[in-house]
Structure formats: C-alpha cells, structure tokens
Design an enzyme around this catalytic site. Structure first.
Site, PDB file in Angstrom:
ATOM      1  CG  HIS A  21      -1.898  -1.011   1.397  1.00  0.00           C
ATOM      2  ND1 HIS A  21      -2.042  -1.780   2.526  1.00  0.00           N
ATOM      3  CD2 HIS A  21      -2.875  -1.437   0.557  1.00  0.00           C
ATOM      4  CE1 HIS A  21      -3.051  -2.623   2.380  1.00  0.00           C
ATOM      5  NE2 HIS A  21      -3.572  -2.452   1.182  1.00  0.00           N
ATOM      6  CE  LYS A  45     -14.437  -6.250   3.479  1.00  0.00           C
ATOM      7  NZ  LYS A  45     -13.305  -5.626   2.804  1.00  0.00           N
ATOM      8  NE  ARG A  94      -3.006  -7.616  -4.008  1.00  0.00           N
ATOM      9  CZ  ARG A  94      -3.744  -7.798  -2.943  1.00  0.00           C
ATOM     10  NH1 ARG A  94      -3.171  -7.990  -1.781  1.00  0.00           N
ATOM     11  NH2 ARG A  94      -5.057  -7.808  -3.005  1.00  0.00           N
ATOM     12  CB  SER A 132      -4.219  -6.681   4.819  1.00  0.00           C
ATOM     13  OG  SER A 132      -3.825  -5.423   4.326  1.00  0.00           O
TER      14      SER A 132
END
Ligand code: ADP
Length: 163
Positions: A21, A45, A94, A132
């Site tokens: 990030h 979440k 990614r 993460s």
C-alpha cells in the site's frame, strides 16, 4: 478563483497497511496535490485492528508525506469522493486474481456516480504477494515480516500476538 487541486482517494480496509500500500501511495504523491487514504469501516466485515488502530497505523506510516491524509468512512466510497470533490478513486492490482473483483467494483462505482473514475495502479512485483490477509495469517505464528509492513505495523502485530 484558485487553480483546481488534483485530488484522489485510495480506499481500502488497510487491516493493516502494508508496504505494498505504502509503495502505491508514494508513487501517487507526485501525481496528485491531495491524496486521501480512506479507511473503510464496514459493519459487515470483521477486522483484526480496530478502525482507530488502522487509522493510527496508516497515519504513522505516512507521516513523512505532507500531501497525504488519512480518513475513515463507513458507507459508499463514491459518496465520500463526491463530498471532498475528488474525481478519482485509486485501486491497486497485484495479479489476475484481483482483476474481476476490481473490475466489478469499478463498474459498480461508475453506475453509482459516472463522474468519478477508478484508476488502477499495478503493484510493484516485489510486493505482489503481500496482502493484509496473508500478513495476518502469518503474523499469528511469526513476526518475521520485516520489509513487508512498516515498522510501526510490525510492532503492533508483535503486541497483538504477544511476540
Ligand atoms: P480491500 O478490502 O478494499 O481490498 P485492502 O486494504 O486489502 O482493501 O486493499 C486496498 C487496495 O490496495 C486494493 O485495491 C488492493 O488491491 C490494493 N493492494 C493491496 N495490497 C497491495 C500490494 N501489495 N500492492 C499494491 N496494491 C495493493
């Protein structure tokens, strides 16, 4: 009237912020006058780090970048973008695995507000495997994460898992 500022937001969970990030953010600094890292706090979440912890870790990791600010938001990203008059949402990519989700989200955001553009920035290959989620998975067992997350995050992980 002053010159219009180039503003963008970079939304995500940042649970926690990683060097992947940070790399994206550093690369954006020269392109925008103001960049807001927008930490999502969704009630659907569950997070490892609380919203306050995620804010603190992001702020500490980015404190050397004066044009970058960190904010928290619970709701639609496009609404936040509109509220600060930022016409650009940045997302990182990614690998192919990220693609479908990012495309669906970009199209949904376009549907919600067609004046806001999503721009994709490719991850530096050296952070291509850093997420993460993986960091959290590994952090339970080891703090051998140097170079993958900012130092302040490494310390927070060590504290959280009592290493
Ligand atoms: P979200 O839960 O919204 O996917 P994340 O915090 O996981 O939030 O990621 C925020 C954004 O940063 C996403 O666009 C994601 O693809 C991107 N990102 C995550 N890890 C990296 C990395 N290592 N390099 C570049 N971009 C990344």
């Amino acid at each position: 009237m002053g010159q219009l500022k180039r503003k963008a937001i970079y939304p995500g969970s940042f649970d926690p912020i990683t060097n992947g990030h940070v790399d994206i953010i550093e690369r954006l600094v020269g392109l925008y006058d103001e960049l807001t890292v927008l930490i999502a706090n969704s009630s659907d979440k569950t997070y490892l780090f609380s919203a306050e912890e995620r804010m603190h870790l992001a702020k500490e990791s980015l404190k050397s970048l004066p044009t970058v600010s960190v904010a928290m938001h619970d709701g639609l990203t496009v609404e936040y973008a509109k509220s600060i008059q930022a016409p650009v949402i940045i997302r990182g990519l990614r690998a192919v695995a990220d693609f479908e989700y990012e495309m669906a989200m970009a199209n949904m955001n376009k549907h919600l507000n067609n004046k806001i553009e999503t721009l994709i920035v490719f991850a530096d290959p050296k952070f291509g495997y850093v997420s993460s989620r993986l960091i959290k998975g590994v952090a339970k067992y080891t703090s051998q994460l140097e170079g993958l997350v900012p130092l302040v995050v490494l310390e927070a992980i060590r504290k959280k898992f009592g290493q």
